[in-house]
Scaffold this active site. Sequence first.
Site, PDB file in Angstrom:
ATOM      1  CG  HIS A 182      17.313  33.996  20.753  1.00  0.00           C
ATOM      2  ND1 HIS A 182      16.139  33.726  20.080  1.00  0.00           N
ATOM      3  CD2 HIS A 182      17.016  33.965  22.072  1.00  0.00           C
ATOM      4  CE1 HIS A 182      15.168  33.553  20.959  1.00  0.00           C
ATOM      5  NE2 HIS A 182      15.669  33.683  22.172  1.00  0.00           N
ATOM      6  CG  ASN A 208      12.944  30.682  23.252  1.00  0.00           C
ATOM      7  OD1 ASN A 208      11.846  30.136  23.354  1.00  0.00           O
ATOM      8  ND2 ASN A 208      13.127  31.792  22.544  1.00  0.00           N
ATOM      9  NE  ARG A 230       8.082  30.692  24.645  1.00  0.00           N
ATOM     10  CZ  ARG A 230       8.542  30.881  23.431  1.00  0.00           C
ATOM     11  NH1 ARG A 230       9.770  30.494  23.127  1.00  0.00           N
ATOM     12  NH2 ARG A 230       7.800  31.459  22.502  1.00  0.00           N
ATOM     13  CG  HIS A 272      12.150  51.112  17.503  1.00  0.00           C
ATOM     14  ND1 HIS A 272      12.136  49.782  17.861  1.00  0.00           N
ATOM     15  CD2 HIS A 272      13.421  51.531  17.713  1.00  0.00           C
ATOM     16  CE1 HIS A 272      13.336  49.418  18.266  1.00  0.00           C
ATOM     17  NE2 HIS A 272      14.145  50.463  18.180  1.00  0.00           N
ATOM     18  N   GLY A 314       8.366  38.691  38.144  1.00  0.00           N
ATOM     19  CA  GLY A 314       9.286  38.639  39.278  1.00  0.00           C
ATOM     20  C   GLY A 314      10.431  37.671  39.093  1.00  0.00           C
ATOM     21  N   GLY A 315      10.827  37.435  37.860  1.00  0.00           N
ATOM     22  CA  GLY A 315      11.948  36.538  37.606  1.00  0.00           C
ATOM     23  C   GLY A 315      13.278  37.146  38.020  1.00  0.00           C
ATOM     24  NE  ARG A 316      20.035  34.924  39.839  1.00  0.00           N
ATOM     25  CZ  ARG A 316      21.164  34.871  39.127  1.00  0.00           C
ATOM     26  NH1 ARG A 316      21.115  34.575  37.835  1.00  0.00           N
ATOM     27  NH2 ARG A 316      22.321  35.132  39.685  1.00  0.00           N
TER      28      ARG A 316
END
Length: 317
Positions: A107, A109, A111, A176, A259-261
């Site tokens: 992974h 990212n 930003r 957890h 409200g992202g895709r």
Amino acid sequence: MSPDLVAVKTYLLDLQERICAALANEDGSAPFREDLWTRPEGGGGRTRILAEGAIFEKAGVAFSHVHGHQLPPSATAHRPELAGRPWEALGVSLVIHPRNPHVPTSHANVRFFIAHDNNAAPIWWFGGGFDLTPYYGNVADSVHWHQTARDAVAPFGSSLPARFKKTCDDYFFLKHRAEPRGVGGLFYDDFNELGFDQSFALTRAVGDAFIPAYLPIVARRKATPTTEAERQWQLYRRGRYVEFNLVWDRGTHFGLQSGGRTESILMSLPPLVRWDYAHTPAPGSAEARLHEIFLQPRDWANLSAAEIAALESPLSK
């Protein structure tokens, strides 16, 4: 210096292009499918997915540039001064789920976030990093991954590699289950302490280091002979990945709450996964060694030759 959103966006779009080209070339059998999308509240993105490849069972590389008038709770919980401000967020995020269980999931990212204020200077920061999630641990791979991460950020401050590694270890942790998601890497957020130019340069260094960190591992492991039992272990351990992304990941929460895709936000999930009740690896097995050796905090980038030999010895039996 004021933040240059055009420069950030130009870099992120080019980074997505370069990563997709490198992954498609490595896989050699499947192209990326592209979805261009818009967000009703403002902005949009470009999501690319490679599915059912020869090497990568699923690889998603997404660019987004979204904006709005009010941040969701996930973004203001620890920064209440941002409440009510218009904002913009740009980023490239990727997750790769390989087919062979001996190739780790990875992974990454990078930003940029900015909140505007008509009466004051904007609040902005960079964030990002990359982490590795093996199913069958390999010492050489872990050392290479962490040394590449260290070398990417060390020119910007001698304390940053250890700091970002610890942040990664702390963040990618399933509370957890009281276990790490993988062997870590580097991670940072809310970063602006070097000023815009150098903070942006650091983020570019992180983004540019992902392919040199990951593809040599893929090349070494992609042809490793594998068994159905190892495949089932891979599917079981992918469950941990799903649990982290849905329960703990702030990026997932931000995307959904803002409200992202949904398809782009959840592209990180693996195509196949399984959960087994109270599963415990057999003592002395390679699966048990994943927990005993690799899912433990360790300074992989700075191990001595003797320490590497000691860690490798159980794996050669």
